[in-house]
Design a protein around this motif. Sequence first.
Motif, PDB file in Angstrom:
ATOM      1  N   ASP A 343       1.123  -1.087  -0.594  1.00 14.36           N
ATOM      2  CA  ASP A 343       0.659   0.233  -0.492  1.00 14.36           C
ATOM      3  C   ASP A 343       0.956   1.269  -0.104  1.00 14.36           C
ATOM      4  O   ASP A 343       1.952   1.390   1.217  1.00 14.36           O
ATOM      5  CB  ASP A 343      -0.503   0.014   1.254  1.00 14.36           C
ATOM      6  CG  ASP A 343      -2.177   0.800   1.146  1.00 14.36           C
ATOM      7  OD1 ASP A 343      -1.813   2.169   1.155  1.00 14.36           O
ATOM      8  OD2 ASP A 343      -3.090   0.318   1.197  1.00 14.36           O
ATOM      9  N   THR A 344       1.812   1.904  -1.242  1.00 14.14           N
ATOM     10  CA  THR A 344       2.136   3.461  -1.346  1.00 14.14           C
ATOM     11  C   THR A 344       1.673   4.168  -2.329  1.00 14.14           C
ATOM     12  O   THR A 344       0.615   3.700  -2.862  1.00 14.14           O
ATOM     13  CB  THR A 344       4.166   2.188  -2.059  1.00 14.14           C
ATOM     14  OG1 THR A 344       4.398   3.268  -1.456  1.00 14.14           O
ATOM     15  CG2 THR A 344       3.427   1.265  -3.061  1.00 14.14           C
ATOM     16  N   GLY A 345       2.286   5.331  -2.266  1.00 15.86           N
ATOM     17  CA  GLY A 345       2.514   5.767  -2.665  1.00 15.86           C
ATOM     18  C   GLY A 345       2.224   8.072  -2.341  1.00 15.86           C
ATOM     19  O   GLY A 345       3.811   7.360  -1.436  1.00 15.86           O
ATOM     20  N   THR A 346       1.799   8.681  -2.600  1.00 11.73           N
ATOM     21  CA  THR A 346       2.723  10.050  -2.191  1.00 11.73           C
ATOM     22  C   THR A 346       1.581  10.973  -1.213  1.00 11.73           C
ATOM     23  O   THR A 346       0.525  10.653  -1.991  1.00 11.73           O
ATOM     24  CB  THR A 346       3.269  10.252  -2.796  1.00 11.73           C
ATOM     25  OG1 THR A 346       4.355  11.635  -2.092  1.00 11.73           O
ATOM     26  CG2 THR A 346       2.640  10.837  -4.454  1.00 11.73           C
ATOM     27  N   LYS A 347       2.121  11.976  -0.566  1.00 11.62           N
ATOM     28  CA  LYS A 347       1.404  12.906  -0.059  1.00 11.62           C
ATOM     29  C   LYS A 347       1.677  13.811  -0.898  1.00 11.62           C
ATOM     30  O   LYS A 347       3.156  14.245  -0.117  1.00 11.62           O
ATOM     31  CB  LYS A 347       1.469  13.084   1.247  1.00 11.62           C
ATOM     32  CG  LYS A 347       0.028  12.129   1.499  1.00 11.62           C
ATOM     33  CD  LYS A 347      -0.184  12.265   3.138  1.00 11.62           C
ATOM     34  CE  LYS A 347       0.431  11.249   4.207  1.00 11.62           C
ATOM     35  NZ  LYS A 347       0.393  11.084   5.488  1.00 11.62           N
ATOM     36  N   MET A 348       1.752  15.682  -1.492  1.00 13.65           N
ATOM     37  CA  MET A 348       1.989  16.559  -2.273  1.00 13.65           C
ATOM     38  C   MET A 348       1.010  17.471  -1.842  1.00 13.65           C
ATOM     39  O   MET A 348      -0.284  17.733  -1.867  1.00 13.65           O
ATOM     40  CB  MET A 348       1.708  16.710  -3.485  1.00 13.65           C
ATOM     41  CG  MET A 348       2.525  15.258  -4.099  1.00 13.65           C
ATOM     42  SD  MET A 348       4.532  16.211  -4.165  1.00 13.65           S
ATOM     43  CE  MET A 348       5.223  14.344  -5.118  1.00 13.65           C
ATOM     44  N   ILE A 349       1.336  18.383  -0.389  1.00 12.56           N
ATOM     45  CA  ILE A 349       1.345  19.155   0.195  1.00 12.56           C
ATOM     46  C   ILE A 349       0.984  20.766   0.047  1.00 12.56           C
ATOM     47  O   ILE A 349       2.087  21.041   0.263  1.00 12.56           O
ATOM     48  CB  ILE A 349       1.236  19.291   2.116  1.00 12.56           C
ATOM     49  CG1 ILE A 349       0.896  17.863   2.372  1.00 12.56           C
ATOM     50  CG2 ILE A 349      -0.008  20.406   2.633  1.00 12.56           C
ATOM     51  CD1 ILE A 349      -0.472  17.604   1.804  1.00 12.56           C
ATOM     52  N   HIS A 350       0.403  21.037  -0.735  1.00  9.36           N
ATOM     53  CA  HIS A 350       0.501  23.065  -2.049  1.00  9.36           C
ATOM     54  C   HIS A 350      -0.011  23.290  -1.046  1.00  9.36           C
ATOM     55  O   HIS A 350      -0.835  24.256  -0.018  1.00  9.36           O
ATOM     56  CB  HIS A 350       0.045  22.948  -2.842  1.00  9.36           C
ATOM     57  CG  HIS A 350       0.212  22.020  -3.704  1.00  9.36           C
ATOM     58  ND1 HIS A 350       1.203  22.314  -4.600  1.00  9.36           N
ATOM     59  CD2 HIS A 350       0.581  20.581  -3.942  1.00  9.36           C
ATOM     60  CE1 HIS A 350       1.003  21.188  -5.953  1.00  9.36           C
ATOM     61  NE2 HIS A 350       0.487  20.529  -5.133  1.00  9.36           N
ATOM     62  N   ILE A 351       1.227  24.529  -0.259  1.00 11.26           N
ATOM     63  CA  ILE A 351       0.916  25.260   0.993  1.00 11.26           C
ATOM     64  C   ILE A 351       1.350  26.933  -0.081  1.00 11.26           C
ATOM     65  O   ILE A 351       0.752  27.730  -0.215  1.00 11.26           O
ATOM     66  CB  ILE A 351       1.405  25.974   1.905  1.00 11.26           C
ATOM     67  CG1 ILE A 351       1.601  24.104   2.973  1.00 11.26           C
ATOM     68  CG2 ILE A 351       1.381  26.477   3.263  1.00 11.26           C
ATOM     69  CD1 ILE A 351       2.389  23.746   4.337  1.00 11.26           C
ATOM     70  N   GLY A 352       2.743  26.840  -0.168  1.00  7.88           N
ATOM     71  CA  GLY A 352       3.201  27.875  -1.244  1.00  7.88           C
ATOM     72  C   GLY A 352       2.521  28.449  -2.347  1.00  7.88           C
ATOM     73  O   GLY A 352       2.384  27.445  -3.118  1.00  7.88           O
ATOM     74  N   ARG A 353       2.892  29.760  -2.849  1.00  5.84           N
ATOM     75  CA  ARG A 353       1.932  30.193  -3.938  1.00  5.84           C
ATOM     76  C   ARG A 353       2.677  29.693  -5.535  1.00  5.84           C
ATOM     77  O   ARG A 353       3.808  29.156  -5.072  1.00  5.84           O
ATOM     78  CB  ARG A 353       2.538  31.447  -3.670  1.00  5.84           C
ATOM     79  CG  ARG A 353       1.324  32.488  -2.700  1.00  5.84           C
ATOM     80  CD  ARG A 353       0.824  33.690  -4.157  1.00  5.84           C
ATOM     81  NE  ARG A 353       2.580  34.198  -3.278  1.00  5.84           N
ATOM     82  CZ  ARG A 353       2.379  35.496  -4.451  1.00  5.84           C
ATOM     83  NH1 ARG A 353       1.228  36.162  -4.925  1.00  5.84           N
ATOM     84  NH2 ARG A 353       3.711  36.085  -3.837  1.00  5.84           N
ATOM     85  N   ASN A 354       2.341  29.092  -6.137  1.00  5.03           N
ATOM     86  CA  ASN A 354       2.691  28.416  -7.332  1.00  5.03           C
ATOM     87  C   ASN A 354       4.001  27.591  -6.913  1.00  5.03           C
ATOM     88  O   ASN A 354       5.051  26.823  -7.782  1.00  5.03           O
ATOM     89  CB  ASN A 354       3.753  29.698  -7.845  1.00  5.03           C
ATOM     90  CG  ASN A 354       3.355  31.103  -8.629  1.00  5.03           C
ATOM     91  OD1 ASN A 354       2.070  30.930  -9.037  1.00  5.03           O
ATOM     92  ND2 ASN A 354       3.166  31.418  -8.231  1.00  5.03           N
TER      93      ASN A 354
END
Lengths: 482, 253
Positions: A343-354
């Motif tokens: 069970d694998t994958g990723t998390k991308m947490i966008h906080i900053g602009r662009n």
Amino acid sequence: MSTDPSNLDSLVNRRYEHGFVTDIETDSLPPGLDEDVIRAISARKNEPEFMLEWRLKAYRHWLTMQEPEWAHLHYPKIDYQEISYFAAPKSDKDKPQSLADVDPKLLETYDKLGIPLHERARLAGVAVDAVFDSVSVATTFKEKLNDAGVIFCPFSEAVMEHPELIKKYLGSVVPRRDNYFAALNSAVFSDGSFVYIPKGVRCPMELSTYFRINAANTGQFERTLIVADEGSHVSYLEGCTAPMRDENQLHAAVVELVALKDAEIKYSTVQNWYPGDEEGKGGIYNFVTKRGDCRGASSKISWTQVETGSAITWKYPSCILRGENSVGEFYSVAVTNNMQQADTGTKMIHIGRNTTSTIVSKGISAGRAQQSYRGLVRVLPQASGARNHAQCDSLLIGKECGAHTFPYMEIKNPTAKIEHEATTSKISADQLFYCRQRGISEEDAVNMIVNGFCKDVFKQLPMEFAVEAQALLNVSLEGAVG
Amino acid sequence: MSNMLEINNLHAGIGETQILNGLDLTVNSGEIHAIMGPNGSGKSTLAQVIAGHADYRVSAGTVSYKGEDLLEYEPEERARRGIFLGFQYPVEIPGVNNAYLLKAALNAKRRHNGLAEIDAFEFLQLARKKMSDLGMDPVFLNRGVNEGFSGGEKKRNEILQMAMLEPELAILDETDSGLDIDALKAVAAGVNALRDPARAIVLVTHYQRLLDYVEPDFVHVLSDGKIARSGDKSLALELEEKGYEWIREAAAG
Ligand SMILES: Nc1ncnc2c1ncn2[C@@H]1O[C@H](COP(=O)(O)OP(=O)(O)OP(=O)(O)O)[C@@H](O)[C@H]1O
Ligand SMILES: [Mg+2]
């Protein structure tokens, strides 16, 4: 087992009552986990007090946590009191004395992987501690790194020599309380790597656990921390191979990456822990927390992983895109064969602009294996102009395996551009027959199709790693068809 | 002229379905044979059985190739021994580079013949030459095998593979179907280039127009799982005019 956490002195003193200090000099700790065990680990490593305190806080929090059950994984409940949390390096006479004493099946695998002879001995745990020490290249590398101001050492050494860096960055990406396995690791971690790249320095070589002698026998709870200061650049390679054992072993590692302004970290893993046998006996339970923090503007963190081993893999290398214009990448190939589960994958947490993120996940299932991709893309309200592209492909070999995709998206900013593509395909009998009609054996045909399927990820790997990864894949899928 | 392929009393089918019912066919080296016949009569089945597709079960009869029992060999061994099948429906293999497959195929055959593997440079030179002969854009080398190819492009790709592998026995299953005039000429040129006293070619086709460019030595009509009639090239012209019904009637009568 209750202790008053505020009374540090009594805690520190207690370890003497139990006399662990002398014990652990010579032996591993008996199975079981309590505060004394943690003190013993810390004492064995001569850690400063702040480190022990940190471990104990993690442990106390861990006691309040529940083991996660949301993953698409099935395994018997782990008894944490049955595990031994500290094993001093085995004495040389317990180890195989030469390659002749090593399981031939393991050697066969190394042979197929093209691993050099001297490296085979090290991987198989042969009692030739000096295999690498004696090789002068290792020292040459050390000097070169010193000249560049790069710190690259075992974690325990960093705790002693660079406590200010450890205090500043340890747990700053993966907090002690982050999740069940991270908390456990924080309490009992054995060793690992520490890397610091100073401002503006481009690390003069790929850093690799392959080259690091001291940590050759790190335990199953290693902890890695990489800090890339402003404008610096580093590529880190991690290779894992474990000997075969019949019992399941728990491996709960934590990796933290910090990229400051304009810095770039590329982290590549080829994971080949023992997957268990065809019937699912033995193998590593791999519960790993890997996270990178793009803390500064225009920083970049890139994860590339080739996961072929372990009985169970639970792993989501992630990026926190805090700095403006920062970039996160996740390229993954995961192979499950026989009774393996991932069970694998990723998390991308966008906080900053662009901020920008890219996800390319290639899952291959064969035998009776089950594999899930689990990915989260989160765009916070302030992250205007965020972009994400995700491509998740599954390839099935045979009829008894399974692939599952769980993409989660939480988009709180209307300017975000998010694209998600997913495909599932099979290696068809017609494809194999076509190749065979051209004179290519079935096994070569499978390898060809699998490598073709994975090439977008392989091209992200450093050259020599890509070759090894490809060989690994072929070995992992041996006998998958027919 | 020596005996290349000899099929005697072949019975074959898939699952419970019997498709070939006592088929006899002899192909000598240097010859070009055309096999025609109604849809569903068993032409592709014959081609697949010769190539060794595992779904087809041979229940009786023999197939010998260059004097050996062909049915003993695995598909890849048959291919390395010189048998090439141009598929009626070439399969797509996404992600696998066309050049890569072609080079692997060529080297598998060379290894079998005790030759050194071809290096990348030589291979590319050879492939580019063959592609220009066939009027194929070299970009096709770098695309996935048949991935997103048009029907006609897939057929040309089969001919490219044949031209590279230089088989001793080539069986082309409707390689002429769905081709525009230029492609048809290119395919015919590819087949004619292979024509050689040491090789044999079997063309499965529905149309006379291919045979205008590639002149067959023999024409056979396959009907209900066996060869119902054989003749020279004039038989194809007769079929074009009269259809298959008269042959069926003659066979039944
Ligand atoms: N996998 C299969 N399962 C069941 N029947 C099949 C299968 N493959 C072929 N057949 C049947 O066998 C018969 C012969 O098929 P085949 O493909 O050999 O015909 P063909 O002569 O090549 O026809 P066409 O001219 O349309 O290409 C047909 O009736 C077909 O439906
Ligand atoms: Mg057909």
